[in-house]
Motif scaffolding. Sequence first.
Motif, PDB file in Angstrom:
ATOM      1  N   ILE A  29       0.835  -1.207   0.000  1.00 41.49           N
ATOM      2  CA  ILE A  29       0.000   0.000   0.000  1.00 41.49           C
ATOM      3  C   ILE A  29       0.864   1.249   0.000  1.00 41.49           C
ATOM      4  CG2 ILE A  29      -1.668   1.332   1.362  1.00 41.49           C
ATOM      5  CD1 ILE A  29      -2.829  -1.355   2.293  1.00 41.49           C
ATOM      6  N   ALA A  30       1.935   1.228   0.810  1.00 40.07           N
ATOM      7  CA  ALA A  30       2.807   2.406   0.892  1.00 40.07           C
ATOM      8  C   ALA A  30       3.483   2.680  -0.452  1.00 40.07           C
ATOM      9  CB  ALA A  30       3.857   2.196   1.978  1.00 40.07           C
ATOM     10  N   VAL A  31       3.996   1.620  -1.076  1.00 30.56           N
ATOM     11  CA  VAL A  31       4.653   1.821  -2.371  1.00 30.56           C
ATOM     12  C   VAL A  31       3.672   2.408  -3.396  1.00 30.56           C
ATOM     13  CG1 VAL A  31       5.704   0.607  -4.318  1.00 30.56           C
ATOM     14  CG2 VAL A  31       6.406   0.057  -1.977  1.00 30.56           C
ATOM     15  N   SER A  39       3.705  11.183  -7.729  1.00 35.93           N
ATOM     16  CA  SER A  39       3.390  11.493  -9.126  1.00 35.93           C
ATOM     17  C   SER A  39       2.392  12.624  -9.218  1.00 35.93           C
ATOM     18  CB  SER A  39       2.839  10.236  -9.825  1.00 35.93           C
ATOM     19  OG  SER A  39       3.787   9.208  -9.833  1.00 35.93           O
ATOM     20  N   SER A  40       1.386  12.581  -8.324  1.00 36.99           N
ATOM     21  CA  SER A  40       0.362  13.635  -8.358  1.00 36.99           C
ATOM     22  C   SER A  40       0.949  14.991  -8.000  1.00 36.99           C
ATOM     23  CB  SER A  40      -0.774  13.266  -7.401  1.00 36.99           C
ATOM     24  OG  SER A  40      -1.741  14.281  -7.352  1.00 36.99           O
ATOM     25  N   LEU A  41       1.787  15.013  -6.950  1.00 39.66           N
ATOM     26  CA  LEU A  41       2.385  16.293  -6.546  1.00 39.66           C
ATOM     27  C   LEU A  41       3.332  16.821  -7.620  1.00 39.66           C
ATOM     28  CD1 LEU A  41       3.167  15.584  -2.758  1.00 39.66           C
ATOM     29  CD2 LEU A  41       1.370  17.047  -3.696  1.00 39.66           C
ATOM     30  N   THR A  42       4.100  15.918  -8.208  1.00 37.94           N
ATOM     31  CA  THR A  42       5.023  16.355  -9.272  1.00 37.94           C
ATOM     32  C   THR A  42       4.255  16.915 -10.459  1.00 37.94           C
ATOM     33  OG1 THR A  42       6.603  14.649  -8.577  1.00 37.94           O
ATOM     34  CG2 THR A  42       6.879  15.573 -10.783  1.00 37.94           C
ATOM     35  N   GLU A  43       3.174  16.193 -10.830  1.00 36.38           N
ATOM     36  CA  GLU A  43       2.364  16.663 -11.960  1.00 36.38           C
ATOM     37  C   GLU A  43       1.710  18.005 -11.651  1.00 36.38           C
ATOM     38  OE1 GLU A  43      -1.332  15.046 -14.766  1.00 36.38           O
ATOM     39  OE2 GLU A  43      -0.557  13.831 -13.096  1.00 36.38           O
ATOM     40  N   SER A  44       1.188  18.142 -10.418  1.00 41.61           N
ATOM     41  CA  SER A  44       0.566  19.419 -10.041  1.00 41.61           C
ATOM     42  C   SER A  44       1.588  20.550 -10.015  1.00 41.61           C
ATOM     43  CB  SER A  44      -0.085  19.262  -8.658  1.00 41.61           C
ATOM     44  OG  SER A  44      -0.621  20.492  -8.218  1.00 41.61           O
ATOM     45  N   PHE A  45       2.799  20.259  -9.461  1.00 40.52           N
ATOM     46  CA  PHE A  45       3.855  21.266  -9.414  1.00 40.52           C
ATOM     47  C   PHE A  45       4.261  21.692 -10.824  1.00 40.52           C
ATOM     48  CE2 PHE A  45       8.295  22.583  -9.005  1.00 40.52           C
ATOM     49  CZ  PHE A  45       8.221  23.509  -7.964  1.00 40.52           C
ATOM     50  N   THR A  46       4.396  20.714 -11.700  1.00 39.52           N
ATOM     51  CA  THR A  46       4.795  21.013 -13.085  1.00 39.52           C
ATOM     52  C   THR A  46       3.716  21.805 -13.810  1.00 39.52           C
ATOM     53  OG1 THR A  46       6.112  18.981 -13.118  1.00 39.52           O
ATOM     54  CG2 THR A  46       5.556  19.978 -15.243  1.00 39.52           C
ATOM     55  N   ASN A  47       2.463  21.397 -13.637  1.00 40.99           N
ATOM     56  CA  ASN A  47       1.359  22.109 -14.298  1.00 40.99           C
ATOM     57  C   ASN A  47       1.255  23.550 -13.810  1.00 40.99           C
ATOM     58  OD1 ASN A  47       0.680  19.862 -15.796  1.00 40.99           O
ATOM     59  ND2 ASN A  47      -0.830  19.114 -14.311  1.00 40.99           N
ATOM     60  N   ASN A  48       1.500  23.726 -12.517  1.00 43.03           N
ATOM     61  CA  ASN A  48       1.451  25.099 -11.963  1.00 43.03           C
ATOM     62  C   ASN A  48       2.514  25.970 -12.607  1.00 43.03           C
ATOM     63  OD1 ASN A  48       0.741  27.277 -10.337  1.00 43.03           O
ATOM     64  ND2 ASN A  48       2.030  26.589  -8.620  1.00 43.03           N
ATOM     65  N   ALA A 169      12.295  26.181 -10.475  1.00 40.34           N
ATOM     66  CA  ALA A 169      11.652  26.205  -9.159  1.00 40.34           C
ATOM     67  C   ALA A 169      12.168  25.055  -8.300  1.00 40.34           C
ATOM     68  CB  ALA A 169      10.140  26.091  -9.314  1.00 40.34           C
ATOM     69  N   SER A 170      12.407  25.317  -7.032  1.00 35.47           N
ATOM     70  CA  SER A 170      12.870  24.292  -6.091  1.00 35.47           C
ATOM     71  C   SER A 170      11.731  23.323  -5.774  1.00 35.47           C
ATOM     72  CB  SER A 170      13.367  24.949  -4.802  1.00 35.47           C
ATOM     73  OG  SER A 170      13.674  23.960  -3.842  1.00 35.47           O
ATOM     74  N   MET A 171      12.060  21.995  -5.700  1.00 38.07           N
ATOM     75  CA  MET A 171      11.077  20.952  -5.407  1.00 38.07           C
ATOM     76  C   MET A 171      11.218  20.408  -3.979  1.00 38.07           C
ATOM     77  SD  MET A 171      11.273  18.794  -8.987  1.00 38.07           S
ATOM     78  CE  MET A 171       9.777  17.859  -8.668  1.00 38.07           C
ATOM     79  N   ASN A 172      11.953  21.156  -3.136  1.00 37.68           N
ATOM     80  CA  ASN A 172      12.172  20.673  -1.760  1.00 37.68           C
ATOM     81  C   ASN A 172      10.867  20.558  -0.996  1.00 37.68           C
ATOM     82  OD1 ASN A 172      14.877  20.313  -2.028  1.00 37.68           O
ATOM     83  ND2 ASN A 172      15.472  22.271  -1.111  1.00 37.68           N
ATOM     84  N   ASP A 173       9.998  21.525  -1.168  1.00 33.94           N
ATOM     85  CA  ASP A 173       8.740  21.477  -0.421  1.00 33.94           C
ATOM     86  C   ASP A 173       7.908  20.253  -0.813  1.00 33.94           C
ATOM     87  OD1 ASP A 173       9.447  23.781   0.841  1.00 33.94           O
ATOM     88  OD2 ASP A 173       8.314  25.101  -0.511  1.00 33.94           O
ATOM     89  N   VAL A 178       6.247  14.589   0.460  1.00 36.83           N
ATOM     90  CA  VAL A 178       6.316  13.135   0.220  1.00 36.83           C
ATOM     91  C   VAL A 178       6.979  12.425   1.391  1.00 36.83           C
ATOM     92  CG1 VAL A 178       7.279  11.345  -1.272  1.00 36.83           C
ATOM     93  CG2 VAL A 178       6.309  13.414  -2.281  1.00 36.83           C
ATOM     94  N   GLU A 179       8.034  13.023   1.941  1.00 34.09           N
ATOM     95  CA  GLU A 179       8.727  12.414   3.086  1.00 34.09           C
ATOM     96  C   GLU A 179       7.827  12.338   4.302  1.00 34.09           C
ATOM     97  OE1 GLU A 179      11.748  10.448   4.994  1.00 34.09           O
ATOM     98  OE2 GLU A 179      11.622  11.026   2.868  1.00 34.09           O
ATOM     99  N   ARG A 180       7.017  13.393   4.519  1.00 33.68           N
ATOM    100  CA  ARG A 180       6.083  13.364   5.652  1.00 33.68           C
ATOM    101  C   ARG A 180       5.050  12.266   5.470  1.00 33.68           C
ATOM    102  NH1 ARG A 180       6.448  18.984   5.122  1.00 33.68           N
ATOM    103  NH2 ARG A 180       4.446  19.064   4.019  1.00 33.68           N
ATOM    104  N   VAL A 181       4.559  12.139   4.233  1.00 31.95           N
ATOM    105  CA  VAL A 181       3.604  11.055   3.972  1.00 31.95           C
ATOM    106  C   VAL A 181       4.255   9.695   4.223  1.00 31.95           C
ATOM    107  CG1 VAL A 181       2.223   9.933   2.169  1.00 31.95           C
ATOM    108  CG2 VAL A 181       2.275  12.440   2.331  1.00 31.95           C
TER     109      VAL A 181
END
Length: 614
Positions: A29-31, A39-48, A169-173, A178-181
């Motif tokens: 489940i975690a994987v 993937s969702s966050l990366t896609e949202s970040f890129t689209n933004n 743009a920095s992707m650290n946030d 993702v690390e918190r999740v």
Amino acid sequence: MRGMRFARTIQVKLVIIYLLLILVAMQLIAVYFIGTVKSSLTESFTNNLKEQADILSKLSAQSLAVKPEQGGEPSEQTADLSLVVQNLFSISGTEVQVLDVTGKIVATSLQVNQSYIGKKNTSLAVSRALQGITDNEDEIIDDDNVRKKMIAQPVIYNDKVVGAVYMVASMNDMYDTVERVNRIFVSGTLMALGLTGVLGVVLSHTITSPIKGLTRHASAVAEGKFDLQAPVHGDDEISRLSMAFNNMTSRLREALSLNEEENEKLVSVLSNMSDGVLAADENGRVIVWNRRALELLGLDTGEGCKLTELLGLSGQQIQEMLKGPVKTAVLSRGWDEDEALPEGKSVLRVTFSPIHRRDRGITGMIAVLQDVTEQEKLEQSRRQFVANVSHELRTPLTTIKSYAEALAGGALEERELSERFVGVIQSETERMIRLVTDLLHLSRLDSNQAQLRRRQTDILEMLDEVSDRFSFQLRQKSIRATVKVAPGLKSAWLDRDQIDQVLDNLVSNAIKYTLDGGEIELSASAPDPGSVAISVRDTGIGIPKKDLSRIFDRFYRVDKARSRNMGGTGLGLSIAREIVKAHGGTIALESELNEGTKVTFTLPTLKEEEGESA
């Protein structure tokens, strides 16, 4: 060691299975979930970023399209773009650059990079964007090891590329998110494993506890405690197993009880059998025996012995015995059937029977031992008796026949010769009459048909009369006869005629085998208050020691030729022994070769009423 045994228990295995299942499920489940979130966050970040780049390209398109020869002031355009970029696109950690058609930086969002204005951006993404390629994005890691997203979009005005928008743009946030999740999933997995371990222990206990109870009851049953019953809770598989176990225990108890009863019967039968029994396995080693078998073989125990050693037979002989039907063998142990059976020796008849098993053939054998010593003695005595009677009768009959034929052949005409022949015939006839008379007497004694007529008999008078009856024979051989009776010994209750016959036989033998000038002594004594011992002692030729054990046998003679010449039948001592036995007494003979012989018979001294009742 105890910890290792605990680690191998079903309870621990069940808990480990639960934990592994939860761990694998949570990992899967975690994987899947973390991969999807990333993937969702990366896609949202890129689209933004793309949306901001599109907006900026539209805003800067007209400014970048104006040329100096058309009346525009480049400095004012640059100032306007810088103001727009710094105010509207100042995303934290994001650098925004607006470039003209030549790749020179017109405006930048970072105040520290204002010195880059007017300089050319030589990155590949910018070159591709100035060529009109819209899909220009990449992830890069800068010198500070910061992962960043890079996007380059062309600025198009009237279908013509007039510049480009470059955003880093920095992707650290995003990766922090993702690390918190991920940490949340790890924490959740650990909590789930802990809760699963507790629940696994509790749930596995509900399974292992009845199994442990069954194990304890099984151990108790193995120790012979058949009265215990396993508890039954519910109607699940373990409960049905407990019911089946209780049923099995009851049936096993009944079966063992029947088996013990049968074993007791078998042991009782074996212990009280008059025959010996030996059972051996397929290797011929004795595994079962009874007390009678040990007595017959003269052993203390049969443990560890082989059947071949006990019976004195070879393995091949025993194997031959086991072929076909039941077979028997006679064990004489060094005794020849043609010889007399020595004292202390026994004859055993062994009956062999194989033990068959359906799937393995012969798996052992049973040997039944029977003591046939007495039967063999009787059979031997019968054979000897028949042979002796035949021999004793054949000799006089042959003589009579020969002399009768001689008389018929013409000897009858010669008076002197015929008288001598007739005398021999009469002598041999009398000899046969004596033999038949003795045989009839023995037969009556053997069948207890010779009734004893006891009466009060004076011992001294009886011995004197015996001496007087043989006085003529004694004078012929110059043998001196003496009679001695112990003081106080007066009389005894006995059959006078029978005892006279015993004394006559003994005295007659003593006279026959005592040389001229010898001595014969008749004596009587009381070895104890309840008996009287009468002895006949002579100074004759004696009897060899090898013949003493058979001297009372019927037709047995030490010197056969000499005994026949003296007219004996070989039955005198046998008759004497039977008469003494009929009186309840015993007879014994002592002799030394060339020194003499002493025969003593002991009789019980009965009172008058006892004698009459006897």
